[in-house]
Design a protein around this motif. Structure first.
Motif, PDB file in Angstrom:
ATOM      1  N   THR A  23      63.594 157.633  87.976  1.00 24.71           N
ATOM      2  CA  THR A  23      63.138 157.823  89.350  1.00 24.71           C
ATOM      3  C   THR A  23      62.905 159.303  89.632  1.00 24.71           C
ATOM      4  OG1 THR A  23      64.415 155.888  90.022  1.00 24.71           O
ATOM      5  CG2 THR A  23      63.664 157.356  91.774  1.00 24.71           C
ATOM      6  N   ALA A  24      63.831 160.130  89.178  1.00 22.43           N
ATOM      7  CA  ALA A  24      63.690 161.577  89.357  1.00 22.43           C
ATOM      8  C   ALA A  24      62.430 162.096  88.659  1.00 22.43           C
ATOM      9  CB  ALA A  24      64.925 162.295  88.824  1.00 22.43           C
ATOM     10  N   THR A 136      58.786 154.648  95.702  1.00 26.00           N
ATOM     11  CA  THR A 136      59.742 153.616  96.124  1.00 26.00           C
ATOM     12  C   THR A 136      59.294 152.217  95.711  1.00 26.00           C
ATOM     13  OG1 THR A 136      58.775 153.446  98.335  1.00 26.00           O
ATOM     14  CG2 THR A 136      60.642 154.946  98.062  1.00 26.00           C
ATOM     15  N   GLU A 137      57.980 152.009  95.639  1.00 23.47           N
ATOM     16  CA  GLU A 137      57.478 150.698  95.227  1.00 23.47           C
ATOM     17  C   GLU A 137      57.466 150.535  93.710  1.00 23.47           C
ATOM     18  OE1 GLU A 137      53.769 150.284  97.324  1.00 23.47           O
ATOM     19  OE2 GLU A 137      54.789 149.894  99.218  1.00 23.47           O
ATOM     20  N   SER A 138      57.443 151.641  92.979  1.00 20.84           N
ATOM     21  CA  SER A 138      57.429 151.594  91.513  1.00 20.84           C
ATOM     22  C   SER A 138      58.821 151.367  90.925  1.00 20.84           C
ATOM     23  CB  SER A 138      56.862 152.885  90.941  1.00 20.84           C
ATOM     24  OG  SER A 138      55.537 153.066  91.352  1.00 20.84           O
ATOM     25  N   VAL A 139      59.825 151.890  91.590  1.00 20.48           N
ATOM     26  CA  VAL A 139      61.191 151.721  91.104  1.00 20.48           C
ATOM     27  C   VAL A 139      61.731 150.410  91.665  1.00 20.48           C
ATOM     28  CG1 VAL A 139      61.546 154.192  90.931  1.00 20.48           C
ATOM     29  CG2 VAL A 139      62.202 153.035  93.025  1.00 20.48           C
ATOM     30  N   GLY A 140      62.832 149.976  91.178  1.00 22.83           N
ATOM     31  CA  GLY A 140      63.412 148.725  91.666  1.00 22.83           C
ATOM     32  C   GLY A 140      63.879 148.828  93.112  1.00 22.83           C
ATOM     33  N   ALA A 144      65.075 152.163  95.246  1.00 16.44           N
ATOM     34  CA  ALA A 144      64.358 152.493  96.489  1.00 16.44           C
ATOM     35  C   ALA A 144      65.345 152.602  97.654  1.00 16.44           C
ATOM     36  CB  ALA A 144      63.289 151.449  96.784  1.00 16.44           C
ATOM     37  N   THR A 145      66.300 151.688  97.699  1.00 18.42           N
ATOM     38  CA  THR A 145      67.315 151.709  98.760  1.00 18.42           C
ATOM     39  C   THR A 145      68.152 152.974  98.679  1.00 18.42           C
ATOM     40  OG1 THR A 145      67.398 149.298  98.743  1.00 18.42           O
ATOM     41  CG2 THR A 145      69.263 150.439  99.754  1.00 18.42           C
ATOM     42  N   ILE A 146      68.539 153.365  97.477  1.00 17.09           N
ATOM     43  CA  ILE A 146      69.333 154.588  97.279  1.00 17.09           C
ATOM     44  C   ILE A 146      68.548 155.800  97.768  1.00 17.09           C
ATOM     45  CG2 ILE A 146      70.283 156.144  95.520  1.00 17.09           C
ATOM     46  CD1 ILE A 146      71.020 153.576  93.926  1.00 17.09           C
TER      47      ILE A 146
END
Length: 161
Positions: A23-24, A136-140, A144-146
């Protein structure tokens, strides 16, 4: 390659510590360098947020509160005149990895009740709203919540400062 270029930011930004490495890296892929001169206004008060800014070098003043400028006899602006008891609150961001700007990428009408001004020559990285939504849509859903919770937490910190 991205990890090498953004290594100092990856070490110092809380957004990159609480999310997974993938994500980073995805966020870093979208980051654009930006330079602000001293006293430049980065975010105007009550402006719609379009970017998330991550501080690399320099310092930012984040000002929150009612502030007006009175006109002098020549029609120019005199200076800030504060209203109310807790009219003006200032937070200085000097730590690499501090961030300001979009706190909810899905709220397109959110106006920031803050003004962000560069104190001195400041180097930043910026990511646009639609790119943050792509991340946010690419990651789970969990990641995204985190990420969204971290942005909301920072907003609360800034507004309650």
């Amino acid at each position: 390659m991205i990890a090498i270029i953004y290594a100092p930011m990856l070490e110092n930004c809380i957004l990159f510590h609480i999310t997974k490495r993938e994500t980073a890296m995805l966020i870093c892929k979208y980051l654009q360098p930006q330079v602000c001169l001293a006293k430049s206004v980065l975010v105007e008060k009550m402006a719609i947020a379009t970017h998330l800014f991550l501080l690399h070098r320099g310092a930012l003043h984040v000002t929150l509160g009612a502030q007006d400028r009175e006109e002098d006899s020549k029609g120019g602006k005199k200076g800030p005149h504060l209203k109310g008891k807790s009219a003006l609150r200032v937070r200085v961001c000097e730590r690499m990895g501090s961030f300001v700007g979009i706190y909810d990428p899905y709220d397109y009408t959110a106006r920031l009740p803050i003004e962000v001004t560069a104190v001195k020559l400041t180097q930043l990285f910026a990511i646009q709203r639609h790119e943050l939504i792509d991340v946010t849509e690419s990651v789970g859903e969990n990641e995204a919540t985190i990420l969204l919770r971290a942005l909301a937490s920072e907003q609360k910190t800034v507004l309650d400062a």
